[in-house]
Design a protein around this motif. Structure first.
Motif, mmCIF file in Angstrom:
data_model
loop_
_atom_site.group_PDB
_atom_site.id
_atom_site.type_symbol
_atom_site.label_atom_id
_atom_site.label_comp_id
_atom_site.label_asym_id
_atom_site.label_seq_id
_atom_site.Cartn_x
_atom_site.Cartn_y
_atom_site.Cartn_z
ATOM 1 N N THR A 37 -2.747 8.720 1.182
ATOM 2 C CA THR A 37 -1.610 7.177 1.881
ATOM 3 C C THR A 37 -1.852 6.968 -0.003
ATOM 4 O OG1 THR A 37 -3.906 6.883 2.859
ATOM 5 C CG2 THR A 37 -2.401 4.822 2.064
ATOM 6 N N GLU A 38 -2.387 6.916 -1.551
ATOM 7 C CA GLU A 38 -2.451 6.508 -2.322
ATOM 8 C C GLU A 38 -0.432 7.726 -2.791
ATOM 9 O OE1 GLU A 38 -2.105 5.201 -6.316
ATOM 10 O OE2 GLU A 38 -2.914 4.243 -4.179
ATOM 11 N N ALA A 39 -0.478 8.512 -2.530
ATOM 12 C CA ALA A 39 0.270 9.291 -3.019
ATOM 13 C C ALA A 39 1.723 8.599 -2.141
ATOM 14 C CB ALA A 39 0.215 10.655 -2.554
ATOM 15 N N PHE A 40 1.468 8.130 -1.602
ATOM 16 C CA PHE A 40 2.534 7.576 -0.678
ATOM 17 C C PHE A 40 2.926 6.115 -1.458
ATOM 18 C CE2 PHE A 40 3.592 4.063 2.229
ATOM 19 C CZ PHE A 40 4.629 4.465 2.707
ATOM 20 N N VAL A 41 1.872 5.598 -1.387
ATOM 21 C CA VAL A 41 2.429 4.865 -2.340
ATOM 22 C C VAL A 41 2.907 4.078 -3.914
ATOM 23 C CG1 VAL A 41 1.402 2.064 -3.144
ATOM 24 C CG2 VAL A 41 0.710 2.716 -1.253
ATOM 25 N N ARG A 42 2.565 5.248 -4.351
ATOM 26 C CA ARG A 42 3.111 6.701 -5.728
ATOM 27 C C ARG A 42 3.842 6.256 -5.110
ATOM 28 N NH1 ARG A 42 -1.314 9.843 -7.873
ATOM 29 N NH2 ARG A 42 0.311 10.214 -9.802
ATOM 30 N N ARG A 59 5.188 -2.057 -6.385
ATOM 31 C CA ARG A 59 4.110 -1.839 -6.023
ATOM 32 C C ARG A 59 3.517 -3.327 -6.085
ATOM 33 N NH1 ARG A 59 -0.404 2.260 -6.693
ATOM 34 N NH2 ARG A 59 -2.305 1.329 -5.293
ATOM 35 N N HIS A 60 2.712 -3.377 -4.693
ATOM 36 C CA HIS A 60 2.561 -5.275 -4.560
ATOM 37 C C HIS A 60 0.754 -4.821 -4.215
ATOM 38 C CE1 HIS A 60 5.582 -7.215 -4.920
ATOM 39 N NE2 HIS A 60 7.000 -6.428 -4.093
ATOM 40 N N ASP A 61 -0.187 -5.672 -4.885
ATOM 41 C CA ASP A 61 -1.392 -5.287 -4.666
ATOM 42 C C ASP A 61 -1.624 -6.205 -3.272
ATOM 43 O OD1 ASP A 61 -2.299 -4.340 -7.032
ATOM 44 O OD2 ASP A 61 -2.553 -5.701 -7.558
ATOM 45 N N ASP A 62 -0.312 -7.326 -2.456
ATOM 46 C CA ASP A 62 -0.818 -7.876 -1.648
ATOM 47 C C ASP A 62 0.868 -7.688 -1.127
ATOM 48 O OD1 ASP A 62 -1.143 -9.121 0.520
ATOM 49 O OD2 ASP A 62 -2.036 -10.914 -0.293
ATOM 50 N N VAL A 63 1.023 -6.882 0.243
ATOM 51 C CA VAL A 63 2.762 -6.708 -0.097
ATOM 52 C C VAL A 63 2.850 -7.237 1.140
ATOM 53 C CG1 VAL A 63 1.707 -4.633 1.681
ATOM 54 C CG2 VAL A 63 4.318 -4.785 0.187
ATOM 55 N N GLU A 95 11.614 -6.152 -2.051
ATOM 56 C CA GLU A 95 11.459 -4.687 -1.651
ATOM 57 C C GLU A 95 9.836 -4.525 -2.082
ATOM 58 O OE1 GLU A 95 15.375 -1.511 -0.455
ATOM 59 O OE2 GLU A 95 14.971 -1.997 -2.250
ATOM 60 N N GLY A 96 8.813 -3.025 -2.296
ATOM 61 C CA GLY A 96 7.782 -3.149 -2.570
ATOM 62 C C GLY A 96 7.161 -2.267 -1.169
ATOM 63 N N VAL A 97 6.395 -1.997 -1.672
ATOM 64 C CA VAL A 97 5.207 -0.651 -1.092
ATOM 65 C C VAL A 97 3.578 -1.111 -1.741
ATOM 66 C CG1 VAL A 97 4.847 1.313 -3.191
ATOM 67 C CG2 VAL A 97 4.722 1.664 -0.768
ATOM 68 N N GLY A 98 2.539 -1.193 -0.846
ATOM 69 C CA GLY A 98 1.888 -1.477 -0.868
ATOM 70 C C GLY A 98 0.437 -1.009 0.185
ATOM 71 N N TYR A 99 -0.706 -1.685 -0.545
ATOM 72 C CA TYR A 99 -1.583 -0.882 1.228
ATOM 73 C C TYR A 99 -1.868 -2.422 2.253
ATOM 74 C CZ TYR A 99 -3.709 2.646 -1.606
ATOM 75 O OH TYR A 99 -3.898 3.789 -2.919
ATOM 76 N N LEU A 100 -2.312 -1.884 3.391
ATOM 77 C CA LEU A 100 -1.820 -2.723 4.445
ATOM 78 C C LEU A 100 -3.114 -3.500 4.529
ATOM 79 C CD1 LEU A 100 0.116 -1.324 6.916
ATOM 80 C CD2 LEU A 100 0.810 -3.235 5.709
ATOM 81 N N GLN A 101 -3.881 -4.122 5.376
ATOM 82 C CA GLN A 101 -4.894 -5.213 5.714
ATOM 83 C C GLN A 101 -4.695 -4.921 7.284
ATOM 84 O OE1 GLN A 101 -4.578 -9.260 3.284
ATOM 85 N NE2 GLN A 101 -6.090 -8.249 3.190
#
Length: 541
Positions: free
Chosen positions: A161-166, A175-179, A186-192
């Motif tokens: 998942t980190e590889a996808f974000v990178r 890259r957003h901490d809170d996407v 446009e942006g990429v980041g982890y989901l809650q």
């Protein structure tokens, strides 16, 4: 019921205990001088696979907890009937969904206001998103803590998942901490996810469980509402059937439909409120001509892509064979591990072309892969795999819900009308192009062995279009069938009151004039939070 009351009158009757209905039951019954009846066609239960986040696959075709709707044959999808699962349980679809928490973009709500709905701009709705949340991101200008709905990041992210974000950052996405905080870029980041303490935090668990002993709140499950009772142009109650017995309940103040984008227009039409020609064709007496009921249907169409990856780059092995039992024990003891995480783990929001200013594609990523077998059982792929669910966010095509018959137990007719607008196909083609672009970008590309789906034999423009027609599926976000507005097809006004009818509101995803750019569960909860204030304000005035 949850109490011994056998009242035949309540101040408020809420039809449907889904994402919106559970919110309303909580917020309206907070006033001890108000009585509330919450009616749900499904069971009042929270079985193990509902509580367990990884149990989604076991709920997908479960007819005891799922309405299992199908569209009519879709002309632009090879005449396929597309499967539309919807929750039939306390909590509604929030009890069977993938628990992904996405709000949509600020511009979505500003657009609602610009379409003639004052009070629905981003600045108006943000406080209600915050009020709903208990977010492990912490309190901020855009995030809330202390609300009923637990919203959390997984306790551990998988390296893939980190590889996808990178990879997203490598192609130029921010890259957003809170996407999903509400921006439009446009942006990429982890989901809650709507997960707390390692368990699904459905709207039933969040809003009903803590207050179900209130003496002014009654809950009736397995209660199928068959029609609204009208006195002229005023709704005075509902009729429902429970275990073969018919019952009529009166509403002193309001009836509130929260049966969802399929159920709410269906019940309005069964009650004689809707397109008059269609009602007459079905043999239903027209009580109030409202041509927009059931129209304006929108949904997110998606394609799933799958890649075989290195063995250490997927959760498939951990969720298969004897490993899944070890992880099951870990979950039972500690509420952690692969069974404690939601369906998709990271997301990229991207634009389908350089002329698009606000992202119109959502690329959701999961570090695992699966398919359903011929018996509709979820099976992990035998190879190490990852999946993308890539969706068109703002479709131009519009569908419609219609009656199949006057019988309330007959499922409604669903015409999704996917891809009837030619631009929607352009966007769908772009979703696959973006998926392939990210999969071919390091560090994710370093883990990929081969493209399993669509596969190397899908390359030309015609092959891609054919793949989309035969393989695309719903992302399970129907909306818009009782749209809010002031035009000729509007069903409710900006306070969600049904136009031309007294004491009746609709509060669910059906009121969205245009679908939000993302998953619809969080916005539906927000709509109900805001509606509860409006209902109580109107009662006081």
């Amino acid at each position: 019921m949850n109490s011994s009351t056998h009242d035949t009158e309540f101040d408020y009757i809420v039809v449907g205990a889904g994402s919106a209905g559970c919110v309303l039951a909580n917020r309206l019954s907070a006033s001890p001088n108000v009585s509330v009846l919450l009616l749900e066609a499904g069971k009042d239960a929270e079985p193990f696979w509902v509580r367990t986040p990884a149990g989604v696959g076991n709920l997908f075709f479960n007819e005891r907890l799922n309405w299992k709707f199908f569209t009519e044959p879709e002309a632009n999808l090879g005449d396929r009937q597309v499967y539309w699962p919807r929750g039939k349980i306390l909590g509604g679809s929030s009890s069977i969904n993938g628990m992904v928490y996405v709000r949509g973009f600020a511009s979505d709500y500003d657009r609602w206001q610009a379409q003639g709905n004052p009070g629905w701009a981003w600045s108006d709705v943000l406080p209600y998103f915050k009020r709903a949340e208990h977010n492990d991101y912490g309190a901020s200008e855009s995030r809330g803590v202390g609300g009923p709905l637990h919203v959390s990041f997984p306790h551990r992210q998988h390296p893939t998942t980190e590889a996808f974000v990178r990879a997203g950052a490598a192609v130029g996405l921010t890259r957003h901490d809170d996407v999903v905080a509400g921006g439009d870029a446009e942006g990429v980041g982890y989901l809650q996810h709507t997960i707390g303490e390692g368990r699904r935090w459905s709207s039933a668990h969040a809003y009903v469980r803590p207050v179900r002993q209130r003496t002014n709140l009654a809950i009736e499950s397995e209660a199928v509402v068959t029609r609204l009772h009208l006195d002229g142009r005023c709704v005075v109650g509902v009729e429902y059937i429970r275990r073969g017995q018919s019952r009529t309940i009166r509403a002193r103040r309001e009836v509130i439909l929260s049966a969802g984008a399929i159920g709410s227009p269906h019940l309005l039409m069964l009650s004689g409120i809707g397109p008059p020609d269609h009602l007459q064709e079905m043999g239903v007496r027209v009580r109030h001509a409202l041509p927009g009921v059931g129209c304006n249907l929108q949904d997110h169409l998606a394609i799933n892509a799958c890649y075989e990856v290195r063995k250490d780059a997927s959760l498939n092995a951990a969720l298969s064979g004897w490993h899944k039992y070890l992880n099951g024990v870990d979950y039972l003891l500690h509420r952690r591990g692969p069974l404690a995480i939601g369906a998709s783990h990271a997301v990229a929001f991207v634009c389908s072309s350089t002329s698009i200013k606000v992202p119109d594609i959502q690329l959701s990523f999961r570090p695992l892969s699966f398919a359903f077998d011929s018996k509709n059982k979820l099976r992990m792929h035998t190879f190490a795999g990852v999946q993308f669910a890539s969706a068109m966010l703002r479709p131009r095509s519009r569908g419609q819900i219609l009656l199949r018959s006057p019988n309330p137990f007959d499922a409604p007719v669903i015409h999704a009308n996917y891809l009837t607008d030619p631009d929607d196909m352009r966007v769908m083609v772009a979703t696959l192009e973006w998926t392939r672009r990210l999969a071919a970008t390091a560090p994710l590309a370093d883990m990929v062995v081969r493209e399993y789906l669509p596969g190397e034999n899908v390359r030309s423009a015609s092959e891609v279009v054919e793949f989309i027609r035969r393989s695309s599926q719903t992302l399970f976000h129907p909306a818009g069938t009782c749209k809010m507005g002031s035009d000729s097809l509007a069903v409710v006004d900006e306070r969600l009151r049904v136009r031309g009818i007294e004491n009746l509101r609709v509060v669910d995803a059906s009121v969205m004039p245009t679908i939000v750019s993302g998953n619809t569960n969080a916005p539906t909860i927000m709509i109900a939070e805001k509606a509860s204030d409006m209902i109580l304000e109107d009662a006081r005035s």
